[in-house]
Enzyme design. Structure first.
Site, mmCIF file in Angstrom:
data_model
loop_
_atom_site.group_PDB
_atom_site.id
_atom_site.type_symbol
_atom_site.label_atom_id
_atom_site.label_comp_id
_atom_site.label_asym_id
_atom_site.label_seq_id
_atom_site.Cartn_x
_atom_site.Cartn_y
_atom_site.Cartn_z
ATOM 1 N N THR A 137 15.372 -0.062 -0.444
ATOM 2 C CA THR A 137 16.522 -0.869 -0.848
ATOM 3 C C THR A 137 17.285 -0.201 -1.992
ATOM 4 O OG1 THR A 137 15.205 -2.788 -0.236
ATOM 5 C CG2 THR A 137 17.168 -3.216 -1.562
ATOM 6 N N TYR B 85 3.340 4.005 -0.300
ATOM 7 C CA TYR B 85 4.391 3.218 0.349
ATOM 8 C C TYR B 85 4.362 3.620 1.813
ATOM 9 C CZ TYR B 85 9.143 1.433 1.381
ATOM 10 O OH TYR B 85 10.234 0.783 1.922
ATOM 11 N N ASN B 86 3.746 2.787 2.609
ATOM 12 C CA ASN B 86 3.619 3.097 4.035
ATOM 13 C C ASN B 86 4.726 2.401 4.822
ATOM 14 O OD1 ASN B 86 2.200 4.292 6.263
ATOM 15 N ND2 ASN B 86 1.481 2.242 6.814
ATOM 16 N N LYS C 117 1.887 -0.489 -0.414
ATOM 17 C CA LYS C 117 2.949 -1.373 0.071
ATOM 18 C C LYS C 117 3.163 -0.982 1.512
ATOM 19 C CE LYS C 117 7.249 -0.597 -0.636
ATOM 20 N NZ LYS C 117 8.719 -0.614 -0.810
HETATM 21 C C1 FW2 Z 1 11.849 -1.293 -0.325
HETATM 22 C C2 FW2 Z 1 10.909 -2.319 0.155
HETATM 23 C C3 FW2 Z 1 11.310 -3.302 1.147
HETATM 24 C C4 FW2 Z 1 11.367 -2.615 2.402
HETATM 25 C C5 FW2 Z 1 12.144 -3.205 3.464
HETATM 26 C C6 FW2 Z 1 12.627 -2.107 4.351
HETATM 27 O O1 FW2 Z 1 11.378 -0.306 -0.900
HETATM 28 O O2 FW2 Z 1 13.049 -1.453 -0.166
HETATM 29 O O3 FW2 Z 1 10.369 -1.778 2.749
HETATM 30 O O4 FW2 Z 1 13.180 -3.967 2.981
HETATM 31 O O5 FW2 Z 1 13.696 -2.459 5.099
HETATM 32 O O6 FW2 Z 1 9.788 -2.342 -0.233
#
Ligand code: FW2
Length: 289
Positions: free
Chosen positions: A43, A129-130, A155
């Protein structure tokens, strides 16, 4: 149980980061009860930020909080390690990285080696972050378990909640978060929390959902989840990443700048349409975002 916001990155018209807007936004989110900020995530347009911009974002937020997980993923491991080293001067709660991406058919052992290298250089807890849909690689609980790699948390952005739950059953001490907005309720109930993009524009709703769960009022919490999922549907029609900037301005009452192309801002007509749709939706509900 934590609500974590993958904070959006506000840009100025010339494409530089709008540091004041980033600070204002983070401050508001924390004031409203958000537990942690995930910086430079999807995001936040992390894959489209340079390493210098990732540093700038951390420098900016460190003026107001240490409740930060700093995402350092890049396709140049030297840059990643530079960011890891940079973070050691800041009291963040952890660092995170998505896996290397784009290049097809990378051997599993290279993916693991990437994370092992980060762990061996980091003075902070390291989170995976997977996000298989985005990176093309699934660093699953099974793979982690086979690799012997030890991480502080994960995550997992996955529509399959059982995929995230497998991390918890395999590594009970690990913090496990699901990163899907539409599963936030379930992540709060069955994991350590949620990392939810929509918490940028609906922080109070997320915090109230968490409170309702902790008070055992699951019916109320599920109503919150339905509202969140409806907003996701509205945003997706316009491109969720771009629409989030408009939604945040509407609900929070201040500007968060614009996204940076190729994540394009909504055009005038789209913005007007979305505003109308959301304002009617929120008015009808009498909800505080
Ligand atoms: C990020 C998140 C949320 C997402 C998700 C992907 O890093 O933005 O993974 O909104 O569309 O953790």
């Amino acid at each position: 149980m934590e609500v974590i916001v993958p904070i959006l990155t506000p840009f100025n018209p010339d494409g530089t980061i709008n540091r004041e807007a980033l600070k204002t936004h983070a401050h508001n989110l924390l004031e409203k009860g958000i537990d942690l900020i995930f910086l430079n995530g999807t995001t936040g347009l992390g894959p489209a930020l340079s390493k210098e911009e990732k540093k700038e974002a951390l420098k900016t937020l460190s003026d107001i909080t240490d409740r930060i997980i700093f995402q350092v993923g890049e396709l140049n491991l030297n840059h990643v390690l530079e960011l890891v080293k940079f973070s050691s001067d800041y009291g963040v709660r952890g660092i995170a990285s998505y896996s290397p991406y784009y290049f097809p058919r990378l051997p599993e052992k290279w993916l693991i080696k990437y994370f092992q290298t980060i762990v061996s250089h980091s003075s902070h807890p390291v989170y995976l972050y997977n996000y298989p849909l985005a990176t093309g690689y699934d660093i699953s609980a099974e793979l982690l378990s086979r690799s012997g790699l030890e991480l502080a948390g994960v995550k997992d952005t996955n529509q399959d909640l059982s995929h995230s739950m497998k991390f918890k059953s395999t590594f009970p001490k690990m913090k496990v978060y699901n990163g899907s907005d539409t599963l936030a309720f379930y992540s709060l109930v069955s994991l350590d929390g949620t990392v939810a993009s929509m918490a940028n524009c609906l922080p109070t709703l997320f915090v109230e959902m968490k409170r309702a769960i902790s008070q055992g009022d699951l019916r109320k919490a599920l109503i919150h989840q339905r509202l969140i999922s409806s907003m996701v549907e509205m945003a997706r029609k316009y491109g969720q990443l771009g629409a989030l900037y408009v939604l945040t301005e509407i609900t929070q009452g201040y500007s968060v700048g614009k996204p940076r192309p190729p994540i394009f801002p909504l055009d005038e007509g789209e913005e007007k349409e979305l505003r109308k749709e959301v304002e009617n939706f929120l008015k009808g509900l009498g909800v505080t975002a």
